[in-house]
Design a protein around this motif. Structure first.
Motif, PDB file in Angstrom:
ATOM      1  N   LYS A  32       0.836  -1.201   0.000  1.00 33.39           N
ATOM      2  CA  LYS A  32       0.000   0.000   0.000  1.00 33.39           C
ATOM      3  C   LYS A  32       0.876   1.258   0.000  1.00 33.39           C
ATOM      4  O   LYS A  32       0.616   2.218  -0.732  1.00 33.39           O
ATOM      5  CB  LYS A  32      -0.920  -0.022   1.220  1.00 33.39           C
ATOM      6  N   MET A  33       1.928   1.238   0.808  1.00 31.65           N
ATOM      7  CA  MET A  33       2.842   2.373   0.839  1.00 31.65           C
ATOM      8  C   MET A  33       3.576   2.515  -0.494  1.00 31.65           C
ATOM      9  O   MET A  33       3.798   3.623  -0.985  1.00 31.65           O
ATOM     10  CB  MET A  33       3.841   2.212   1.988  1.00 31.65           C
ATOM     11  N   GLY A  34       3.946   1.380  -1.073  1.00 23.11           N
ATOM     12  CA  GLY A  34       4.617   1.418  -2.363  1.00 23.11           C
ATOM     13  C   GLY A  34       3.745   2.021  -3.444  1.00 23.11           C
ATOM     14  O   GLY A  34       4.238   2.783  -4.296  1.00 23.11           O
ATOM     15  N   HIS A  35       2.466   1.709  -3.419  1.00 25.02           N
ATOM     16  CA  HIS A  35       1.545   2.263  -4.415  1.00 25.02           C
ATOM     17  C   HIS A  35       1.474   3.781  -4.313  1.00 25.02           C
ATOM     18  O   HIS A  35       1.535   4.492  -5.327  1.00 25.02           O
ATOM     19  CB  HIS A  35       0.149   1.655  -4.230  1.00 25.02           C
ATOM     20  N   VAL A  36       1.373   4.289  -3.092  1.00 25.80           N
ATOM     21  CA  VAL A  36       1.301   5.740  -2.894  1.00 25.80           C
ATOM     22  C   VAL A  36       2.621   6.397  -3.280  1.00 25.80           C
ATOM     23  O   VAL A  36       2.641   7.446  -3.930  1.00 25.80           O
ATOM     24  CB  VAL A  36       0.918   6.060  -1.440  1.00 25.80           C
ATOM     25  N   ALA A  37       3.739   5.769  -2.903  1.00 22.43           N
ATOM     26  CA  ALA A  37       5.047   6.322  -3.275  1.00 22.43           C
ATOM     27  C   ALA A  37       5.191   6.393  -4.787  1.00 22.43           C
ATOM     28  O   ALA A  37       5.741   7.361  -5.333  1.00 22.43           O
ATOM     29  CB  ALA A  37       6.159   5.465  -2.674  1.00 22.43           C
ATOM     30  N   ASN A  38       4.691   5.379  -5.479  1.00 23.36           N
ATOM     31  CA  ASN A  38       4.753   5.373  -6.937  1.00 23.36           C
ATOM     32  C   ASN A  38       3.925   6.513  -7.523  1.00 23.36           C
ATOM     33  O   ASN A  38       4.342   7.164  -8.493  1.00 23.36           O
ATOM     34  CB  ASN A  38       4.275   4.034  -7.476  1.00 23.36           C
ATOM     35  N   GLN A  39       2.766   6.775  -6.943  1.00 25.53           N
ATOM     36  CA  GLN A  39       1.932   7.875  -7.418  1.00 25.53           C
ATOM     37  C   GLN A  39       2.628   9.223  -7.216  1.00 25.53           C
ATOM     38  O   GLN A  39       2.557  10.114  -8.072  1.00 25.53           O
ATOM     39  CB  GLN A  39       0.585   7.867  -6.684  1.00 25.53           C
ATOM     40  N   ILE A  40       3.307   9.365  -6.095  1.00 33.00           N
ATOM     41  CA  ILE A  40       4.036  10.605  -5.837  1.00 33.00           C
ATOM     42  C   ILE A  40       5.199  10.758  -6.810  1.00 33.00           C
ATOM     43  O   ILE A  40       5.465  11.847  -7.327  1.00 33.00           O
ATOM     44  CB  ILE A  40       4.508  10.643  -4.373  1.00 33.00           C
ATOM     45  N   MET A  41       5.893   9.651  -7.090  1.00 33.59           N
ATOM     46  CA  MET A  41       6.977   9.693  -8.069  1.00 33.59           C
ATOM     47  C   MET A  41       6.467  10.164  -9.429  1.00 33.59           C
ATOM     48  O   MET A  41       7.118  10.959 -10.121  1.00 33.59           O
ATOM     49  CB  MET A  41       7.613   8.304  -8.189  1.00 33.59           C
ATOM     50  N   LEU A  42       5.272   9.698  -9.818  1.00 33.05           N
ATOM     51  CA  LEU A  42       4.724  10.047 -11.121  1.00 33.05           C
ATOM     52  C   LEU A  42       4.390  11.527 -11.228  1.00 33.05           C
ATOM     53  O   LEU A  42       4.336  12.073 -12.346  1.00 33.05           O
ATOM     54  CB  LEU A  42       3.481   9.202 -11.408  1.00 33.05           C
ATOM     55  N   ARG A  43       4.199  12.204 -10.116  1.00 35.92           N
ATOM     56  CA  ARG A  43       3.984  13.651 -10.169  1.00 35.92           C
ATOM     57  C   ARG A  43       5.256  14.365 -10.623  1.00 35.92           C
ATOM     58  O   ARG A  43       5.197  15.366 -11.325  1.00 35.92           O
ATOM     59  CB  ARG A  43       3.558  14.174  -8.806  1.00 35.92           C
ATOM     60  N   PHE A  44       6.399  13.856 -10.188  1.00 35.99           N
ATOM     61  CA  PHE A  44       7.673  14.424 -10.619  1.00 35.99           C
ATOM     62  C   PHE A  44       8.046  13.957 -12.025  1.00 35.99           C
ATOM     63  O   PHE A  44       8.633  14.709 -12.801  1.00 35.99           O
ATOM     64  CB  PHE A  44       8.794  13.992  -9.657  1.00 35.99           C
ATOM     65  N   HIS A  45       7.701  12.699 -12.338  1.00 40.15           N
ATOM     66  CA  HIS A  45       8.149  12.071 -13.589  1.00 40.15           C
ATOM     67  C   HIS A  45       6.978  11.321 -14.231  1.00 40.15           C
ATOM     68  O   HIS A  45       6.914  10.093 -14.176  1.00 40.15           O
ATOM     69  CB  HIS A  45       9.304  11.110 -13.307  1.00 40.15           C
ATOM     70  N   PRO A  46       6.062  12.051 -14.854  1.00 41.56           N
ATOM     71  CA  PRO A  46       4.882  11.376 -15.429  1.00 41.56           C
ATOM     72  C   PRO A  46       5.214  10.493 -16.623  1.00 41.56           C
ATOM     73  O   PRO A  46       4.458   9.565 -16.933  1.00 41.56           O
ATOM     74  CB  PRO A  46       3.984  12.549 -15.849  1.00 41.56           C
ATOM     75  N   GLU A  47       6.336  10.743 -17.278  1.00 43.71           N
ATOM     76  CA  GLU A  47       6.721   9.915 -18.416  1.00 43.71           C
ATOM     77  C   GLU A  47       7.255   8.575 -17.915  1.00 43.71           C
ATOM     78  O   GLU A  47       7.858   8.495 -16.848  1.00 43.71           O
ATOM     79  CB  GLU A  47       7.782  10.622 -19.270  1.00 43.71           C
ATOM     80  N   PRO A  48       7.046   7.499 -18.685  1.00 42.85           N
ATOM     81  CA  PRO A  48       7.460   6.160 -18.216  1.00 42.85           C
ATOM     82  C   PRO A  48       8.942   5.888 -18.468  1.00 42.85           C
ATOM     83  O   PRO A  48       9.328   4.856 -19.011  1.00 42.85           O
ATOM     84  CB  PRO A  48       6.582   5.229 -19.041  1.00 42.85           C
ATOM     85  N   ILE A  49       9.789   6.821 -18.045  1.00 43.05           N
ATOM     86  CA  ILE A  49      11.227   6.711 -18.283  1.00 43.05           C
ATOM     87  C   ILE A  49      11.952   6.469 -16.966  1.00 43.05           C
ATOM     88  O   ILE A  49      11.670   7.122 -15.961  1.00 43.05           O
ATOM     89  CB  ILE A  49      11.767   7.985 -18.970  1.00 43.05           C
ATOM     90  N   THR A  50      12.864   5.523 -16.967  1.00 39.92           N
ATOM     91  CA  THR A  50      13.776   5.311 -15.845  1.00 39.92           C
ATOM     92  C   THR A  50      15.187   5.604 -16.336  1.00 39.92           C
ATOM     93  O   THR A  50      15.632   5.040 -17.335  1.00 39.92           O
ATOM     94  CB  THR A  50      13.695   3.878 -15.309  1.00 39.92           C
ATOM     95  N   THR A  51      15.867   6.468 -15.615  1.00 41.52           N
ATOM     96  CA  THR A  51      17.196   6.903 -16.035  1.00 41.52           C
ATOM     97  C   THR A  51      18.297   6.110 -15.333  1.00 41.52           C
ATOM     98  O   THR A  51      18.073   5.450 -14.319  1.00 41.52           O
ATOM     99  CB  THR A  51      17.379   8.400 -15.743  1.00 41.52           C
ATOM    100  N   PHE A  52      19.505   6.200 -15.887  1.00 44.90           N
ATOM    101  CA  PHE A  52      20.703   5.661 -15.271  1.00 44.90           C
ATOM    102  C   PHE A  52      21.880   6.469 -15.784  1.00 44.90           C
ATOM    103  O   PHE A  52      21.791   7.155 -16.811  1.00 44.90           O
ATOM    104  CB  PHE A  52      20.888   4.169 -15.588  1.00 44.90           C
ATOM    105  N   VAL A  53      22.975   6.425 -15.053  1.00 43.43           N
ATOM    106  CA  VAL A  53      24.189   7.124 -15.451  1.00 43.43           C
ATOM    107  C   VAL A  53      25.308   6.106 -15.627  1.00 43.43           C
ATOM    108  O   VAL A  53      25.395   5.127 -14.876  1.00 43.43           O
ATOM    109  CB  VAL A  53      24.584   8.207 -14.418  1.00 43.43           C
ATOM    110  N   ILE A  54      26.135   6.304 -16.649  1.00 43.96           N
ATOM    111  CA  ILE A  54      27.310   5.449 -16.818  1.00 43.96           C
ATOM    112  C   ILE A  54      28.446   6.098 -16.042  1.00 43.96           C
ATOM    113  O   ILE A  54      28.944   7.160 -16.418  1.00 43.96           O
ATOM    114  CB  ILE A  54      27.684   5.283 -18.302  1.00 43.96           C
ATOM    115  N   GLY A  55      28.810   5.480 -14.948  1.00 40.71           N
ATOM    116  CA  GLY A  55      29.810   6.059 -14.070  1.00 40.71           C
ATOM    117  C   GLY A  55      30.738   5.008 -13.508  1.00 40.71           C
ATOM    118  O   GLY A  55      30.486   3.808 -13.608  1.00 40.71           O
ATOM    119  N   ARG A  56      31.791   5.498 -12.904  1.00 41.88           N
ATOM    120  CA  ARG A  56      32.780   4.603 -12.314  1.00 41.88           C
ATOM    121  C   ARG A  56      33.135   5.085 -10.913  1.00 41.88           C
ATOM    122  O   ARG A  56      33.326   6.276 -10.680  1.00 41.88           O
ATOM    123  CB  ARG A  56      34.047   4.571 -13.173  1.00 41.88           C
TER     124      ARG A  56
END
Length: 380
Positions: free
Chosen positions: A33-57
């Motif tokens: 239940k908490m995960g569902h709400v957290a996901n909804q809050i995340m979508l307010r910041f990032h409504p597009e279905p994109i997950t980012t990553f950085v190539i780093g060392r």
């Protein structure tokens, strides 16, 4: 409605939850239940279905440290035959190898080495930027910055941060936060400084124009109250950055993970995936003013990292071409670029490479294939 529903509804309505509300969430086992709400809050910041990553060392330039954290399996005390400081040329080679595979970020961290003068850091950064002006130096922890102050012959913290920034430090990672409450800090690392010391470094960085990341490590036996205070203090500091109009964006991201007790001098029950996912969700619900949340697949493993993308995380973190600190504690999860793309897609997201500022550099749709040398990643 039960208390947790009231709190979650409040968060979904866009209202802040209190430290007391946060403690109630920690005491609940309704993780999905908490995960569902957290996901909804995340979508307010990032409504597009994109997950980012950085190539780093990760470049661990020294393992010599005089803080002696009980939970660290990486450090060696001053005078140890196993202690090292990497030659500059080795560091340059590691950076060049990172650039050769499309990398953009160097997370250079080590111990608080009392034998290195402040000029070591400024000179090294200048040489790195001279050779590799395109690389982003997202490096050094607040504890390392405080050590630089100690060996700087009387410079103030702000002057140390200004000079290291001018020499080539682009942003400051949040390592060493652990739990931002002094009861736990005294128990696990009494020489590392107070929670206020950590925050002073971060807020000084914000004032001089560097953005940073906030972190949290759970599993030291800390209380729900201490966890809630940690999140509240991060949130308050971000508010202060915005209110004062400091020339940075403050904390660009928040990352949490679980303590890895193997091979350390501290015995504790190793927390599992549910504890991690619960903490990610509660953190996303509590901290409403930091845009990005990173998954911690290095400690939790790729599959749990994938799950976290539905518990409030919008970013898969770094490829971690080289990682020595967590692996010293017996936790080693190596993922190449192709695996990151696959895991993100399996989570129903579109993968995209970003830089340290979270600008998207490249979106990988289903028709695209990475050109990164996966064999190099696997070998390192």
């Amino acid at each position: 409605m039960r208390s947790i529903d009231r709190i979650l509804d409040q968060a979904l309505a866009g209202n802040r939850i209190s430290a007391e509300d946060c403690m109630e969430l920690y005491e609940s086992n309704e993780i999905e239940k908490m995960g569902h709400v957290a996901n909804q809050i995340m979508l307010r910041f990032h409504p597009e279905p994109i997950t980012t990553f950085v190539i780093g060392r990760n470049v661990n330039y020294t393992n010599i440290c005089d803080v002696y954290c009980r939970f660290c399996a990486f450090y060696r005390p001053p005078g140890s035959e196993q202690g090292y400081v990497l030659p500059d040329e080795v560091i340059f080679q590691k950076i060049q190898e990172t650039i050769d595979v499309g990398g953009t970020e160097i997370l250079m961290q080590g111990g608080t080495n009392p034998n290195l003068p402040f000029s070591y850091y400024t000179n090294l950064l200048r040489e790195i930027k001279k050779r590799f002006p395109q690389i982003t130096m997202h490096s050094f922890s607040p504890a390392e910055i405080m050590k630089m102050k100690d060996v700087s012959d009387g410079l103030s913290l702000e002057e140390v941060v200004r000079q290291i920034h001018e020499a080539g430090l682009d942003s400051l990672p949040g390592g060493g936060a652990e739990i931002l409450d002094d009861r736990t800090r005294r128990k696990i690392s009494r020489l590392k400084g107070s929670w206020r010391d950590w925050m002073d470094v971060m807020q000084t960085a914000h004032r001089v124009g560097m953005h940073t990341t906030g972190t949290m490590v759970i599993g030291f036996g800390e209380s729900s109250e201490e966890r809630a205070l940690h999140l509240l203090r991060i949130r308050d500091a971000q508010d202060e950055c915005v209110a004062n109009g400091w020339p940075s964006e403050g904390f660009k991201a928040f990352i949490s993970w679980t303590f890895q007790p193997d091979n350390t001098n501290m015995k504790a029950e190793k927390l599992g995936a549910e504890d991690y996912l619960k903490n990610v969700a509660i953190s996303r619900i509590m901290i409403d003013n930091i845009p990005n949340f990173q998954s911690s697949w290095v400690t939790m493993g790729p599959e749990v990292g994938k799950q976290s993308l539905h518990y409030g995380c919008n970013d898969f973190g770094s490829t971690m071409i080289e990682e020595n600190v967590v692996s010293a504690a017996g936790t080693t999860h190596k993922v190449n670029i192709e695996s990151i793309l696959r895991l993100i897609r399996e989570a129903g997201k579109i993968p995209a490479q970003r830089n340290t500022k979270y600008d998207i550099l490249r979106v990988f749709d289903d028709e695209q294939a990475t050109r990164v040398d996966k064999d190099f990643i696997m070998q390192n």
